[in-house]
Write an enzyme that holds these catalytic residues in place. Structure first.
Site, PDB file in Angstrom:
ATOM      1  N   ASP A  12      33.754 111.410  10.086  1.00  9.75           N
ATOM      2  CA  ASP A  12      32.901 111.820   9.179  1.00  9.75           C
ATOM      3  C   ASP A  12      32.708 110.144   8.818  1.00  9.75           C
ATOM      4  OD1 ASP A  12      30.441 113.793   7.609  1.00  9.75           O
ATOM      5  OD2 ASP A  12      31.309 112.404   6.281  1.00  9.75           O
ATOM      6  N   ASN A  47      20.695 107.321   5.070  1.00 11.65           N
ATOM      7  CA  ASN A  47      19.991 107.898   5.523  1.00 11.65           C
ATOM      8  C   ASN A  47      18.941 107.080   3.993  1.00 11.65           C
ATOM      9  OD1 ASN A  47      19.745 108.719   7.994  1.00 11.65           O
ATOM     10  ND2 ASN A  47      20.632 110.764   7.130  1.00 11.65           N
ATOM     11  N   ASP A  84      20.457 107.341  12.426  1.00  7.22           N
ATOM     12  CA  ASP A  84      20.266 107.448  13.329  1.00  7.22           C
ATOM     13  C   ASP A  84      21.121 106.184  14.797  1.00  7.22           C
ATOM     14  OD1 ASP A  84      18.930 109.543  13.398  1.00  7.22           O
ATOM     15  OD2 ASP A  84      17.353 108.897  14.183  1.00  7.22           O
ATOM     16  N   GLU A  87      26.522 113.547  10.019  1.00 11.79           N
ATOM     17  CA  GLU A  87      27.135 112.578  11.142  1.00 11.79           C
ATOM     18  C   GLU A  87      28.389 112.862  11.337  1.00 11.79           C
ATOM     19  OE1 GLU A  87      27.445 112.958   6.620  1.00 11.79           O
ATOM     20  OE2 GLU A  87      26.068 113.867   8.066  1.00 11.79           O
TER      21      GLU A  87
END
Length: 530
Positions: free
Chosen positions: A408, A416, A425, A451
């Site tokens: 993770d 973000n 991304d 993620e």
């Protein structure tokens, strides 16, 4: 003894080519019309929304300029009167009363005007029957303006004595020696007769449901078609929140009553108020329905004419295709591979044969492509969750020992929220590249969601998986990303069958190890149970 004679099945009724062509044209027409209607609907909807938003914004801006101009004029009038009174010298109070009365009646800006000294004592007032002369005013707004000794505009408030909403505008009185003498205060009752109420008090909802309202800089309703809502706190309204920040513009938003509205809004520079002009979104739907009904009415007659022409032409063209129809009918009776179809002397049949071959190949190509896309994560190109779950289930069924690494990305929500989803991304793609470069042929690398990534290492113990995970973690930590920060990861490891014998149990144990890594400082790898 002979058995009973079975009745021959009745042959099914066949459809003629004429009927099929008519049905095909009808279907094409319907599909084309549907596409056109959808396109026209979306285009018209966008146009109507943009037009309504622009119109409402234009009206709101025009009204805000009117309010701004009025407040500047009110301020200018009060300032002029304050200068005149400050330099009158010793004159009888009756003269000042007359001057205040003239000022108030000449413009209808204020419902009352009060002259007070530097201690808050009322010296003169207009209208004369106000009865405030000699009184000392001490409510918070008066104290604040006396403290500032400058131009002052209060927030609208409810007067304790009358229960009516008003605001105060004042100008200081300085004589020629710049000695502070007091304040000249104009009061405006929002619901009483004055220039503001004359312009904005007759607020009604028009036949389309559109209306306007005015809010204070504190987010309270000052003018609204529903008088019972005046002074309501509407700070939860998205449009009002924008106005409280001094912004102007337009947006589609749901008001505090739960109704979707198209709003144009404009801030008033001189007082911080905001003007909002809104139209219900339902009005757009009504206009769209009328638009679609009109299009359908215009296309109905051409469709009837087209259908008749197709019937005549199809009847004349049906015979040459009978042989090919019979052939297709025979092929369709059983499941067979498409045979090699040689060119035919008949041009129409040859064209149809070629079309069948091309359609067959195109369908097969699209099927293969869809199968591949169903197993692949579009952003990273890795295996997706569905394919990963299939791999785990297959390995468990075959009793293949393997390790699971759940990775993770740390603080990905911060990435973000701070740098945008495009940057997020790109980080995910970089992580995917690192994972692919650090696994063996036969290993499975998948994006599990958001993620989170999962690695399956067949015939690998947890200790060896730890080495792989650490290599990945360290590589990611030193890898440059298009962000002014270092990207790290936390990883949890579980082993089949040591830590779990089902897919859910195994992934759950790996997740627990991941959570341990998260809660013990992030940027680390933890094996379940260690």
């Amino acid at each position: 003894m002979p058995g009973p004679v079975r009745a021959e099945p009745r042959p099914r009724k066949k459809l003629s080519l004429t009927l099929l062509l008519m049905a095909l044209v009808t279907l094409v027409f319907l599909l084309t019309t549907t596409i056109l209607l959808i396109g026209s609907y979306q285009s018209k909807k966008k146009s109507l929304i943009e037009t309504t938003l622009n119109l409402n914004y234009t009206n709101a801006e025009r009204m805000s300029k009117t309010v701004d101009s009025l407040f500047l004029s009110m301020r200018s009038s009060l300032l002029f009167s304050a200068d005149q009174i400050a330099n009158l010298g010793a004159v009888p109070p009756a003269h000042i009363d007359a001057y205040l009365e003239l000022t108030r009646n000449s413009s209808n800006y204020f419902n009352s005007i009060v002259l007070m000294d530097s201690g808050g004592n009322v010296l003169n007032n207009s209208p004369s029957d106000l009865g405030m002369a000699g009184r000392r005013l001490s409510f918070p707004e008066i104290k604040e303006m006396l403290r500032l000794k400058n131009s002052y505009l209060s927030a609208p408030f409810i007067a304790p004595s009358t229960g009516r909403m008003l605001f105060l505008m004042s100008e200081p009185l300085y004589n020629k020696d710049r000695y502070y003498q007091g304040q000249l205060v104009g009061t405006v009752y929002l619901q009483d007769y004055n220039i503001l109420n004359m312009i904005f008090g007759n607020n009604v909802i028009d036949e389309s449901g559109s209306y306007y309202y005015i809010v204070s800089r504190e987010g309270r309703l000052l003018y609204h078609p529903d008088i019972s809502r005046l002074n309501d706190d509407v700070t939860n309204n998205r449009v009002v929140a924008q106005l409280m920040q001094g912004k102007s513009g337009s947006m589609q938003a749901v008001n505090t009553q739960g109704v979707s509205m198209l709003a144009g809004y404009s801030s008033v520079p001189s007082n911080g108020w905001g003007v909002v002009v809104v139209s219900p979104a339902d009005v757009i739907q009504q206009q769209l329905r009328m638009h679609l009904n009109k299009i359908l009415a215009y296309t109905l007659i051409p469709f009837v004419v087209l259908l008749f022409c197709v019937f005549v032409l199809a009847h004349q063209l049906a015979k040459p295709f009978v042989v090919l129809a019979d052939l297709v009918n025979k092929i369709g009776r059983e499941k067979v591979e498409l045979p090699e179809l040689k060119p035919h002397w008949n041009r129409e049949v040859d064209l149809l044969t070629t079309a069948v071959v091309l359609a067959w190949k195109d369908i097969q190509k699209q099927t293969d492509q869809l199968t591949q896309e169903a197993r692949t994560d579009l952003l990273t190109g890795l295996t997706n969750r569905r394919a990963l779950d299939n791999s785990i289930s297959q390995w468990i069924a075959a009793r293949v020992p393997f390790s699971v690494i759940v990775l993770d990305v740390d603080k990905f929500k911060f990435v973000n929220d701070t740098y945008g989803h495009l940057a997020g991304d790109e980080v995910l793609r970089r992580v995917a590249d690192i994972l692919v470069s650090n696994i063996r042929p036969g290993d499975v690398c998948a994006r599990y969601g958001g993620e989170e990534f999962v690695l399956l290492l067949p015939r690998t113990k947890a200790e060896n998986a730890y080495i792989v995970a650490e290599r990945i973690r360290k590589t990611l930590e030193v890898t440059e990303v298009p962000l002014p920060m270092t990207v790290t990861s936390s990883q949890g490891i579980a082993h089949y069958p040591t830590h779990g014998r089902t897919r859910e149990e195994l992934l759950g144990r790996a997740d627990e190890a991941l959570y341990t890594a998260k809660h013990t400082g992030r940027n680390r790898t933890v094996i379940y149970g260690e």
